[in-house]
Structures are given as C-alpha cells and as structure tokens.
Scaffold this motif. Structure first.
Motif, PDB file in Angstrom:
ATOM      1  N   LEU B 116       3.246   9.587  10.538  1.00  8.42           N
ATOM      2  CA  LEU B 116       3.076   9.226   9.132  1.00  8.42           C
ATOM      3  C   LEU B 116       4.257   8.391   8.637  1.00  8.42           C
ATOM      4  O   LEU B 116       4.072   7.403   7.924  1.00  8.42           O
ATOM      5  N   ASP B 117       5.483   8.789   9.043  1.00  5.61           N
ATOM      6  CA  ASP B 117       6.665   8.013   8.639  1.00  5.61           C
ATOM      7  C   ASP B 117       6.559   6.574   9.134  1.00  5.61           C
ATOM      8  O   ASP B 117       6.829   5.627   8.401  1.00  5.61           O
ATOM      9  N   ALA B 118       6.150   6.416  10.393  1.00  2.00           N
ATOM     10  CA  ALA B 118       6.050   5.078  10.972  1.00  2.00           C
ATOM     11  C   ALA B 118       4.966   4.267  10.262  1.00  2.00           C
ATOM     12  O   ALA B 118       5.104   3.052  10.059  1.00  2.00           O
ATOM     13  N   LEU B 119       3.897   4.943   9.869  1.00  3.84           N
ATOM     14  CA  LEU B 119       2.815   4.244   9.164  1.00  3.84           C
ATOM     15  C   LEU B 119       3.272   3.790   7.783  1.00  3.84           C
ATOM     16  O   LEU B 119       2.908   2.707   7.321  1.00  3.84           O
ATOM     17  N   VAL B 120       4.090   4.622   7.127  1.00  4.89           N
ATOM     18  CA  VAL B 120       4.620   4.219   5.820  1.00  4.89           C
ATOM     19  C   VAL B 120       5.351   2.880   5.972  1.00  4.89           C
ATOM     20  O   VAL B 120       5.122   1.944   5.204  1.00  4.89           O
ATOM     21  N   ASP B 121       6.202   2.772   7.005  1.00  6.50           N
ATOM     22  CA  ASP B 121       6.953   1.528   7.238  1.00  6.50           C
ATOM     23  C   ASP B 121       6.023   0.354   7.511  1.00  6.50           C
ATOM     24  O   ASP B 121       6.176  -0.722   6.948  1.00  6.50           O
ATOM     25  N   LEU B 122       5.045   0.569   8.396  1.00  8.79           N
ATOM     26  CA  LEU B 122       4.147  -0.521   8.779  1.00  8.79           C
ATOM     27  C   LEU B 122       3.319  -0.976   7.574  1.00  8.79           C
ATOM     28  O   LEU B 122       3.173  -2.174   7.313  1.00  8.79           O
ATOM     29  N   LYS B 241      -9.201  11.344  -2.393  1.00  8.24           N
ATOM     30  CA  LYS B 241      -8.036  11.756  -3.191  1.00  8.24           C
ATOM     31  C   LYS B 241      -6.753  11.243  -2.555  1.00  8.24           C
ATOM     32  O   LYS B 241      -5.753  11.039  -3.221  1.00  8.24           O
ATOM     33  N   VAL B 242      -6.775  11.078  -1.253  1.00  5.93           N
ATOM     34  CA  VAL B 242      -5.596  10.592  -0.533  1.00  5.93           C
ATOM     35  C   VAL B 242      -5.932   9.241   0.085  1.00  5.93           C
ATOM     36  O   VAL B 242      -6.939   9.102   0.772  1.00  5.93           O
ATOM     37  N   THR B 243      -5.117   8.219  -0.208  1.00  6.31           N
ATOM     38  CA  THR B 243      -5.415   6.901   0.364  1.00  6.31           C
ATOM     39  C   THR B 243      -4.216   6.276   1.078  1.00  6.31           C
ATOM     40  O   THR B 243      -4.376   5.302   1.795  1.00  6.31           O
ATOM     41  N   THR B 244      -3.006   6.810   0.861  1.00  6.65           N
ATOM     42  CA  THR B 244      -1.852   6.200   1.518  1.00  6.65           C
ATOM     43  C   THR B 244      -1.139   7.214   2.412  1.00  6.65           C
ATOM     44  O   THR B 244      -1.322   8.422   2.261  1.00  6.65           O
ATOM     45  N   ALA B 245      -0.311   6.687   3.310  1.00  4.07           N
ATOM     46  CA  ALA B 245       0.413   7.545   4.242  1.00  4.07           C
ATOM     47  C   ALA B 245       1.360   8.479   3.487  1.00  4.07           C
ATOM     48  O   ALA B 245       1.518   9.647   3.853  1.00  4.07           O
TER      49      ALA B 245
END
Lengths: 259, 334
Positions: B116-122, B241-245
């Motif tokens: 999830l952390d890596a996806l936030v960055d990407l 309800k959830v759409t982002t990392a």
C-alpha cells in the motif's frame, strides 16, 4: 462533442478479428478477400482456437495466409487463452499500424526508421505511439465461426468476446465494435449479431449460437468490409500512403554490422 | 532464447554482457540474469522494440513514484536472440505468490501494508501498476520486511485502458468495475490477488462463466480466507467507500488487530485450501487440526514407495549387521 471531432480528425484504425477453428469450405477464397480488405486499410487478424488438440495443417495454413494477406497477426491458441489473445492481438496490431505510419514519417523527415534511432530516442517515439493508440478511433469487427464444430466452444467464445468488450470500453478514444457470426442460425452465410456500436450488447451475444453447416470464412470477411463501408467516417490511418508488401518485415540489426 | 554462458557486446554502447541464466518469462518478453561491468543485473529482452522503449520510458520517467520498481541501467540492442533489451537492477527475494502458497499469513499482513505504501508513491505520479498480481511483488525478509515490484509493462496513466492484467486479479473479470487505470484498480488487484490465491477455482473454469457468477464463486470462497480483514476490505472497495491507497491503509489500520491475524479456525488450513477438490471438503478440512495460531507447511503423512523402500533397506541392513556381530561374538552357533 469537440473531443469527438478531434479524435475523428486524428484518424481511425480499422480491424477485423476472425475467430475460427478450421478451414473455410463455403464461398470465395478468404485469402483473396483479406487482400482486398487490406487495400482498403482494414487489417485482418486471425485467431485459430483449439480445444485440447491441435489445428489441422490445412486450417493452420489457411489462417496464416489470411492474416498475411490481411496485414495482420495470426495466433493459434487453446480455448481458454482466447480472451487474453484477442486483446493482445488488437492492441499489437494497432501499435503496428501506428508504428508503420510513424516509420514512414520518420523516413521522409530523417531517412531513418524507428529502429535506426538510438534506443533512448525510441522511448520517446514509443510514448507518442502509445498515446495515439489510446486516443484514436478504433473500428473493430469481430467475426466468429459458428459452424457445427464450434458447438462446445461457444460458451467460452461468448465470454471472451464480452471480456474484449470490457477492454474496448475502457479506451479513452472512441470505439465502435460490430459482431458477425458465420454461418447464421437460419441458413444464411453470415449473420450480423450487432452492427457498429460503442460497446457489445450482451443480450445480442446470447443469440450467437453454433449453427449447422460449413464455414463461410470468405463471405464473413466480405460482410465485415461492407460494414466498414457503410459506417465510413473519418480517415483511416495510413490512407494517404500506398502500402507495399516490403513495409511489413521489421528491419532488424543482425549483430554482424559495425555500428 | 539466449543460452546460459552466452556473451555479446551491445550495439550502441559496446557493453560486454554475459548471460548467467534465465529469470523467467514476462507478458511480452524474457528476463535473464546477466553480468555486466557494473555487476549482476536483470536483462529484459523483447521482440518488439516498442515494448522495450515503452518500459524504459516508464522506468526512467516516473521518478520517486517508481522507487519500488527496479532501477533502470541501460537500454541497447543485441544479437538476433536478444534484438532489443534493457538492463535493470536485479531484485532478489521471494514472490508474494510463494509466501501465500506457504501460508505465512503473518508475513502477508506486513507485506500488504508495504505494498500500500508503494502504491501511494506510484499513484502520486498519476499512474497505476495494473498487473499487480502476487507474482509481481517481491518480498525480502531481513531485519525488516520490504517489498519491490517487478514487471513495469502494465503501468498505465490514470484514465487510460489497462493493457496488461491477470484475470484473477482483474476487477472487470469479476464484474466489479471497469478496466480503466485508476487508483482503485490497483487496490482491487492487490486484494483479489490475495483472495484468489486461496481458492480452488482455476482461471479456465471461471472463464466459462459470466462475470456475475464468477463473483458469486469468489464470494463463497473468500469467506474462508484465513485473514478476516481481507474480505472485509474488498467489501469496502466494492461499496465505493474506499478509492485510494491511503484510504485503504487507514481502513486497514482502523480494523482491530484480531481481524488482521490468521483466524484460529484457519490455523494449519492454508495449504489444505489449495489442495482440496470440492467445497464441502474445504469446510470440513483442517478445522480440528493444529491449535497453534500459525500455519506451517505440513509433513505429508502417507509414505510413498521410495520412503518404504528406504526403511525396508535400512531395516534389513540393520538385521544383517546385528546377525553378523552375533556370529562374530560367538553368541550364535555358526
């Protein structure tokens, strides 16, 4: 509306995707029909499907000749790979079409093809091709062999066509897709399951059933070409240039020349 | 195909390359382990120059967002067996797919957070990974757990159509959304990759069904996923309800720890799930087994013929030498 206009101006890529499991045995020579299609800037791709076994030699030879004449790709795959292959083939031939156009432009401007460029420069060309591929209008006719031998495969084929539709719908650019079945269920050679529309109508697809009778591959390609003619809007990519057979083989560095 | 030990000099930069082995087949080419003047590296070879060019462009242009991906080193051309290629950092470790197969769900939970952390960055760069299957996540366990991504071929700008995906990790395959590149596409792929790793259904069987029926089968089996939080997270994605990392990460950290650990009734069952043939067997299997809270690969209880032969030979050797000693010591009449 304005966006639609831009897309159309950028050109249209036209493709036929032929899905079959054997040799044609009714109607004219499909290879000749495919050659005629290509002259109209319509690419013909062929996927031969097998369920467990192998495609007979004449069948394989024929689909290879059709895709060669139609300037497209030919793949023989197991039934379960149909979905992924249909998408891959559509995507790669679009890229190929655009790459040819870009190569011609480069040839005129610099006397080089993309592969003569330094690899890092190719990356920029690839990005342009990629952007074009996503934004251009795509017209695709999916022609499905519904001869008797396809009976057990139809369920999987329907789901694969449906799955292809999901990828087409996700495109940024405009998409028009039509579906043909050959032969039709009422004895006709070709049945139009759906004429050009932005996405595939799943209910109509349910009506695509295996029929009795042979495989009229030639008439199916002919019908597809007619569909393009009736829906003619926008300029086909590459229409301004006359293609010759020499355009096709990719130029490759053979490892012997000194760079 | 390049053979192990093959050597060549690249066309443009005249870099000497020695092929040390094959690392596997990708969606559009082959990856080799190579030795370069800069050390050991991975070399991706494609038949189409455009594929190499595109992947190179992604690796070099995403900056911070591509930190989880291999660092690009060189793009060049080679002999006919490797016409177009690029060379990148080699990422050692074990794929998340293997970790899942081993049933180490304590590790899976840690890996999940890192991904999830890596996806936030990407995602900050405006791109989605798309082909985020467990095999494309490489896990290294040292003092700390870290993850890297491999296979950049699928990376797609938000809003464009997904070019490369794996059906079992594709939300459109299950009728749960479009095949457009966006942050939630990756989140679905991540959760689906975990959930489908534990189901018996193969892609082939599912391909025959329509998307709604595929989803029903998935929902039936995912309730038995050993970590309760994972199916719950998929539900929150489905509801929109959830759409982002970041949101998914928050939801994950809000869940009580008990739900993130392997559920007691699933202990020791992880491997059984993959093996059993029918759903009814699945519900019965492993429930009473292994009270400890961790799944370990289990020793197979049934002996096969090689094992029997071994014990037989050992046994007869033992009897023969005992008899020989007995004769030697004079305990038995000779």
């Amino acid at each position: 509306m304005e966006e639609t206009q831009t897309n159309t101006n950028k050109g249209t890529v036209r493709q036929i995707l032929l899905v079959t499991d054997g040799c044609s045995n009714i109607g004219g020579d499909p290879v000749e029909v495919a050659r005629q299609a290509r002259k109209k800037n319509i690419i013909v791709n062929v996927i031969g499907i097998v369920d467990g076994g192998e495609l007979g030699r004449p069948g394989k030879q024929e689909i290879l000749s059709i895709s060669d004449a139609g300037g497209g790709m030919c793949r023989v795959v197991q039934l379960n790979e149909l979905s992924a292959t249909a998408q891959m083939v559509t995507h790669q031939t679009m890229q190929m079409t655009l790459q040819q156009v870009v190569n011609q432009e480069l040839m005129q401007a610099m006397g080089k093809t993309t592969e003569d460029l330094a690899p890092a420069e190719r990356a920029r060309v690839a990005q342009v091709v990629n952007k074009l591929e996503e934004e251009l209008r795509l017209e695709l006719v999916v022609a499905v062999d519904t001869s008797a031998s396809m009976k057990d495969k139809m369920q999987m084929v329907r789901e694969a066509v449906r799955d292809l539709s999901l990828s087409l719908e996700a495109r940024e650019g405009e998409t028009a897709v039509a579906v043909l079945a050959f032969p039709g269920s009422n004895g006709e050679e070709v049945k139009v399951i759906q004429s050009f529309a932005p996405s595939i109508d799943f209910d109509a697809l349910e009506g695509m059933l295996a029929a009795r009778g042979g495989t009229p591959t030639g008439p199916a390609i002919e019908e597809a070409v007619k569909l393009f003619a009736s829906a003619q809007n926008g300029r086909a990519v590459g229409e301004l240039t006359e293609w010759t057979d020499e355009d096709l083989p990719a130029r490759r560095w053979d490892g012997t020349s000194n760079a | 195909m390049l053979a192990q030990g093959a050597r060549f000099t690249t066309k443009w930069s005249h870099t000497p390359i020695v092929v040390e082995g094959s690392l596997g087949e990708g969606a559009n080419g082959t990856v080799y382990l190579v030795r370069t003047p800069l050390g050991q590296a991975a070399m991706k070879v494609c038949n189409a120059s455009a594929d190499v060019a595109m992947e190179w462009a992604l690796l070099t242009s995403l900056g911070q967002g591509a930190n989880a991906f291999p660092k690009p080193m060189l793009i060049d051309d080679g002999p006919p067996e490797a016409p177009f290629f690029y060379i990148m950092e080699r990422i050692p470790g074990q794929s998340l797919g293997k970790v899942l197969a081993q049933g180490d769900f304590a590790l899976v939970s840690k890996v999940f957070e890192k991904v999830l952390d890596a996806l936030v960055d990407l995602h900050q760069t405006g791109y989605a990974f798309c082909d985020l299957k467990p095999e494309n996540v490489i896990v290294t366990t040292g003092r700390d757990v870290s993850i890297r991504f491999v296979d950049v071929g699928g990376i797609t700008r938000f809003g464009r159509a997904v070019r490369q995906y794996t059906p079992l990790c594709d939300r459109a395959f299950f009728g749960m959304g479009s095949r457009k590149a966006e942050p939630s596409y990756d989140l679905f792929a991540l959760l689906l990759g975990l959930l489908t790793s534990a189901t018996k259904e193969k892609t082939d069987d599912l391909s025959k069904l329509d998307p709604a029926r595929r989803l029903r089968l998935l929902e039936q089996t995912m309730q038995r996923f050993p970590v309760e939080a994972v199916p719950a997270l998929l539900k929150s994605l489905q509801s929109g309800k959830v759409t982002t990392a970041l949101e998914l990460k928050k939801r994950w950290s809000d869940l009580p720890d008990a739900k993130k650990q392997i559920q007691p009734q699933h202990a020791g069952k992880a491997r059984t799930l993959r093996r059993t043939q029918t759903a009814s067997q699945q519900t019965g299997a492993g429930v009473n087994r292994s009270p400890k809270g961790r799944a370990r690969p289990q020793r197979r209880s049934r002996m096969d013929w090689t094992e029997r032969l071994m014990w037989l030979s050992l046994g007869s050797a033992g009897i023969a030498s005992a008899a020989a000693w007995a004769v030697l010591m004079g305990w038995l009449p000779s």
